[in-house]
Design an enzyme around this catalytic site. Structure first.
Site, PDB file in Angstrom:
ATOM      1  N   GLY A 141       0.824  -1.214   0.000  1.00  0.00           N
ATOM      2  CA  GLY A 141       0.000   0.000   0.000  1.00  0.00           C
ATOM      3  C   GLY A 141       0.847   1.247   0.000  1.00  0.00           C
ATOM      4  N   ASN A 142       0.223   2.390   0.248  1.00  0.00           N
ATOM      5  CA  ASN A 142       0.961   3.652   0.364  1.00  0.00           C
ATOM      6  C   ASN A 142       0.302   4.503   1.442  1.00  0.00           C
ATOM      7  OD1 ASN A 142      -1.018   5.583  -0.949  1.00  0.00           O
ATOM      8  ND2 ASN A 142      -0.751   4.067  -2.581  1.00  0.00           N
ATOM      9  N   ARG A 143       0.864   5.663   1.711  1.00  0.00           N
ATOM     10  CA  ARG A 143       0.447   6.432   2.874  1.00  0.00           C
ATOM     11  C   ARG A 143      -0.679   7.428   2.599  1.00  0.00           C
ATOM     12  NH1 ARG A 143       5.695   8.989   4.178  1.00  0.00           N
ATOM     13  NH2 ARG A 143       4.489  10.180   5.672  1.00  0.00           N
TER      14      ARG A 143
END
Ligand code: CTP
Length: 400
Positions: free
Chosen positions: A208-210
């Site tokens: 995922g990412n932030r």
């Protein structure tokens, strides 16, 4: 800029105990850039001090029809200057006077003398609020186009609990803001994406990412407030504004499928989502067990959703991309603007403090296909959303 910026708001305060909260509403209105003129009734002055409001507002509080000899007719002066009149709290007496057209004091006279939109925030005990006279008066006011905020359920003066509690000052200010928001996206369909996609590694883990989805949610809220029909395709449905139709997705492939469908007929597409560029090539259907050793993680590219939209953009559709960068902001953003055939790219340097992922604030630079550059210094994500949609509206107006 907030729709309250530079607008004249007459803040009427009547004699309910919630009058002390009007001081907070006053501070918030001024904070949003409004020019606030407080008007306090005799009842209000029994509850709160004139000095409090004079200190917080943009002008000294007005408390009487007769005190100030010039101008000789303060109610018509106030009524004409007002872009909005908000009564907070509104007692049963004020509501009744407004319905019947009585003008016994400076506030009721101003309310009669104005053509500006009126917002009332009723506050009283449950028995009074539920009384047929009050309910009938409220129905008439609503029919006449008066905006009503609250009341809500909760603790009341004297230890009682019930409906009749004044709406929170933040909500009252939001209602004034909504009334003064230009409906420049009325009749338009706006598709927004938000959040970071999650690409499964196995049944429980993902790449995922932030991205928090806050900037996209702010764009969706602002577009809806400006009258657009909004579809939000998002991995963060809990942050979605109530006014948007929400399509919840997890992966880049799910987002691509939803966007492809929803982009048809959209007047503008704002791709604020952080879409994974790569995903695990062979996600396991069950949980990978630690005991079997470190698994290899082979990645494969995902489809660039925005580039696909740019390649088949219908005439007149405004396409907005985002570029989260940590270096060479301008060069990278301009490259994405051109290669993806966008009308606007919204770039931010996410390595800066308070910018981008997870924060409530953002600093953006917008580049448009005509070579223009527009910098929006550090501000709230809602303000940044306003700037983006101002650009979208301007481009829509230019479209043939
Ligand atoms: N985007 C997209 N589909 C992808 C990747 C990105 O639609 N598979 C969109 C994003 O929603 C954003 C824009 O493209 O509006 C730019 O995304 P960004 O990640 O900054 O750029 P990339 O094109 O992925 O390039 P890089 O990761 O190399 O910076």
């Amino acid at each position: 800029m907030s729709p309250l910026g530079g607008r004249c708001v007459v803040l009427g305060v009547t004699g309910g105990i919630a009058a002390y909260k009007a001081a907070d509403a006053c501070r918030r209105l001024v904070g949003a850039g409004a020019h606030v003129v407080p008007v306090l009734t005799a009842g209000a002055l029994r509850m709160v001090g004139e000095t409090t409001f004079s200190a917080l507002a943009s002008e000294p509080a007005v408390t009487s029809l007769w005190k100030d000899p010039s101008p000789a007719i303060p109610h018509t002066d106030l009524g004409r200057r007002a872009d909005a009149v908000v009564v907070c709290p509104a007692t049963a007496r004020l509501i009744s006077d407004l319905r019947t057209g009585r003008s016994g004091d400076i506030l009721t006279a101003t309310l009669l003398a104005t053509r500006a939109p009126v917002i009332v925030a009723p506050a009283m005990h449950t028995e009074m609020w539920e009384h047929p006279s009050v309910q009938e008066n409220m129905a008439v006011l609503a029919e006449r186009g008066v905006t009503v905020v609250g009341p809500v359920e909760g603790p009341l003066a004297g230890g009682d609990i019930g409906s009749g509690r004044m709406a929170a000052p933040a909500e009252i200010v939001a209602a004034v803001e909504a009334v003064l928001t230009p409906q420049d996206l009325a009749g338009r369909r706006v598709l927004v994406t938000s959040g970071g996609t999650r690409e499964p590694i196995d049944a429980v883990r993902y790449v995922g990412n932030r991205s928090s989805g806050k900037q996209g949610a702010a764009v969706a809220s602002e577009a809806a407030a400006r009258g657009a029909g909004v579809v939000l395709v998002t991995t963060e449905p809990d942050r979605a504004p109530a006014a948007a139709r929400v399509v919840a997705v997890e992966t880049a492939a799910e987002m691509a499928a939803a966007v492809e469908l929803e982009a048809r007929g959209a007047d503008a597409v704002v791709m604020a989502a952080a879409v994974a560029d790569f995903r695990p090539a062979n996600p396991a259907g069950t949980k990978i067990k630690k005991g079997r050793g470190v698994p290899p993680l082979e990645l494969e590219p995902t489809r660039d959703i925005l580039a696909s939209l740019g390649a088949s953009k219908p005439p007149g559709q405004v396409l907005v991309g985002f570029a989260a960068e940590t270096e060479d902001l301008e060069a990278n953003a301009l490259d994405k603007l051109r290669s993806k055939n966008l009308d606007v790219i919204v770039a931010n340097d996410v390595s800066k403090e308070q910018v981008g992922f997870g924060h409530d604030t953002n600093e953006i630079v917008m580049f448009t296909a005509d070579g223009a550059r527009h910098h929006v210094p550090l501000t709230t994500k809602r303000e940044a959303a306003r700037a983006v949609l101002d650009k979208v509206v301007a481009l829509m107006a230019e479209a043939p």
